[in-house]
Design an enzyme around this catalytic site. Structure first.
Site, mmCIF file in Angstrom:
data_model
loop_
_atom_site.group_PDB
_atom_site.id
_atom_site.type_symbol
_atom_site.label_atom_id
_atom_site.label_comp_id
_atom_site.label_asym_id
_atom_site.label_seq_id
_atom_site.Cartn_x
_atom_site.Cartn_y
_atom_site.Cartn_z
ATOM 1 N N LYS A 166 -6.116 7.962 14.884
ATOM 2 C CA LYS A 166 -5.475 8.862 13.917
ATOM 3 C C LYS A 166 -5.480 10.308 14.406
ATOM 4 O O LYS A 166 -4.554 11.072 14.114
ATOM 5 C CB LYS A 166 -6.153 8.737 12.548
ATOM 6 C CG LYS A 166 -5.943 7.376 11.880
ATOM 7 C CD LYS A 166 -4.478 7.143 11.515
ATOM 8 C CE LYS A 166 -4.262 5.891 10.704
ATOM 9 N NZ LYS A 166 -2.841 5.709 10.325
ATOM 10 N N ASN B 258 4.007 4.413 9.403
ATOM 11 C CA ASN B 258 2.934 4.254 8.413
ATOM 12 C C ASN B 258 1.998 3.089 8.747
ATOM 13 O O ASN B 258 0.842 3.097 8.322
ATOM 14 C CB ASN B 258 3.578 4.042 7.033
ATOM 15 C CG ASN B 258 2.597 3.499 6.024
ATOM 16 O OD1 ASN B 258 1.772 4.246 5.486
ATOM 17 N ND2 ASN B 258 2.637 2.193 5.779
ATOM 18 N N ALA B 259 2.488 2.111 9.516
ATOM 19 C CA ALA B 259 1.695 0.888 9.740
ATOM 20 C C ALA B 259 0.339 1.231 10.336
ATOM 21 O O ALA B 259 0.245 1.986 11.301
ATOM 22 C CB ALA B 259 2.452 -0.047 10.679
ATOM 23 N N GLY B 260 -0.690 0.674 9.744
ATOM 24 C CA GLY B 260 -2.026 0.948 10.262
ATOM 25 C C GLY B 260 -2.992 -0.141 9.844
ATOM 26 O O GLY B 260 -2.816 -0.797 8.816
ATOM 27 N N GLY C 87 -18.397 4.443 11.367
ATOM 28 C CA GLY C 87 -17.849 3.100 11.157
ATOM 29 C C GLY C 87 -16.393 2.994 11.566
ATOM 30 O O GLY C 87 -15.795 1.921 11.464
ATOM 31 N N THR D 193 -7.404 -1.345 9.953
ATOM 32 C CA THR D 193 -8.791 -0.950 10.207
ATOM 33 C C THR D 193 -9.553 -2.146 10.778
ATOM 34 O O THR D 193 -9.250 -3.306 10.449
ATOM 35 C CB THR D 193 -9.517 -0.506 8.921
ATOM 36 O OG1 THR D 193 -9.366 -1.530 7.936
ATOM 37 C CG2 THR D 193 -8.976 0.800 8.380
ATOM 38 N N GLY E 18 0.802 -1.220 0.000
ATOM 39 C CA GLY E 18 0.000 0.000 0.000
ATOM 40 C C GLY E 18 0.836 1.273 0.000
ATOM 41 O O GLY E 18 1.868 1.370 -0.683
ATOM 42 N N ASP F 203 -13.268 -1.766 10.832
ATOM 43 C CA ASP F 203 -14.435 -0.897 10.687
ATOM 44 C C ASP F 203 -15.719 -1.606 11.099
ATOM 45 O O ASP F 203 -16.007 -2.726 10.662
ATOM 46 C CB ASP F 203 -14.578 -0.438 9.230
ATOM 47 C CG ASP F 203 -13.492 0.530 8.784
ATOM 48 O OD1 ASP F 203 -12.587 0.823 9.588
ATOM 49 O OD2 ASP F 203 -13.560 1.000 7.635
ATOM 50 N N TYR G 291 -10.564 3.911 14.687
ATOM 51 C CA TYR G 291 -9.539 4.404 13.748
ATOM 52 C C TYR G 291 -9.442 5.935 13.817
ATOM 53 O O TYR G 291 -8.345 6.502 13.864
ATOM 54 C CB TYR G 291 -9.934 3.940 12.350
ATOM 55 C CG TYR G 291 -8.958 4.227 11.236
ATOM 56 C CD1 TYR G 291 -7.968 3.300 10.901
ATOM 57 C CD2 TYR G 291 -9.048 5.387 10.472
ATOM 58 C CE1 TYR G 291 -7.098 3.538 9.836
ATOM 59 C CE2 TYR G 291 -8.180 5.626 9.419
ATOM 60 C CZ TYR G 291 -7.211 4.697 9.106
ATOM 61 O OH TYR G 291 -6.350 4.938 8.053
#
Ligand code: CAA
Length: 241
Positions: free
Chosen positions: A151, A82-84, A143, A86, A13, A88, A147
């Site tokens: 963030k 950068n690692a992330g 949703g 979700t 990504g 949701d 996150y």
């Protein structure tokens, strides 16, 4: 000697684009990843960038991983958090596990990584930290209570730490990407993406990972030495802050 850069989540990504852009800009890059061995192997074979597996939500795993990077490449001058992930779901359905997983990776991961390179950067009087936050940390997103909270936390982390690093020539900045055409965004239900999200982006398209990578290359450069504690929004006009 060229500078050493670590990119977390750096094999897929946005992170993969950042790793490659930094390599092309002359950095010695170490790309961290947490789980997808196959993608990491393919990335390494394609780019020649060394890959290192550890989980940024685990402090001692970060200690061990960064020790390997230091031994094989050198002490870290540039860190791109950068690692992330979700998880949701609407808040009324969110489990404590979904909350903690996202907070532990997307927010505590910044502490776990940055804390361990900070002393070395202070000693060498140089450092560049770039935290990849999100438009959804700025505006909130249904949703994504977990996150969005993480963030938004990344932005507070950035602004506070920037003040501590300034006198030591360490800059700490954040980038808030909008919706970028990665696996993470393409996992959003197609109907939601096409009917609810893309129509909200004035440029009329998803962003490209390279468009975020170019922001990183600028922020870590010597030319950006006066920029610290800032948030760079790259979202196709979806949100002006
Ligand atoms: N924007 C606007 N409306 C949205 C929305 C969004 N992002 N996500 C969901 N909705 C709407 C749906 O269209 C739906 O509306 P209708 O009932 O009028 O059709 C309503 O909210 C409920 O949605 P679902 O029917 O999909 O409900 P669900 O319980 O099955 O799923 C969900 C809920 C898991 C949140 C799912 O809708 C979803 O994944 N939405 C996308 C959330 C999102 O934007 N995530 C960003 C991922 S990319 C990322 O995180 C990278 C980054 O930094 C930008």
């Amino acid at each position: 000697m060229s500078r050493v850069a670590v990119v977390t989540g750096g094999t897929r990504g946005i992170g993969a684009a950042i790793s490659l852009a930094l390599k092309n800009a002359g950095y010695q890059v170490a790309a961290n990843y947490a789980g997808n061995d196959e993608a990491a192997k393919a990335f390494h074979e394609e780019t020649g960038i060394p890959v290192f597996k550890w989980d940024v939500s685990d402090y001692s795993a970060c200690t061990e991983g960064l020790a390997r990077v230091a031994a094989e490449i050198g002490p870290v001058d540039v860190l791109v958090n950068n690692a992330g992930i979700t998880r949701d779901t609407m808040f009324h359905k969110m489990t404590p596990q979904q909350w903690h997983d996202v907070i532990n990776t997307n927010l505590t991961g910044l502490f776990n990584m940055t804390h361990q390179v900070w002393t070395g950067m202070r000693e060498r009087s140089f450092g560049r930290i770039v935290n990849i936050s999100s438009i959804n940390g700025q505006k909130g997103q249904m949703g994504q209570v977990n996150y969005s909270a993480a963030k938004a936390g990344d932005l507070g982390f950035t602004k506070a730490l920037a003040q501590e690093g300034a006198a030591k020539n360490i800059t700490v900045n954040a980038i808030c990407p909008g919706y970028i055409g990665t696996e993470m965004v393409l996992a959003v239900p197609e109907k939601v993406l096409n009917e609810r999200i893309i129509p909200q982006i004035p440029v009329g398209r998803l962003g490209e990972p390279q468009e975020i990578a170019r922001c990183v290359v600028f922020l870590v450069s010597d030319d950006a030495g006066f920029i610290t504690g800032s948030t760079l929004s790259a979202n196709g006009g979806q949100l002006f802050v």
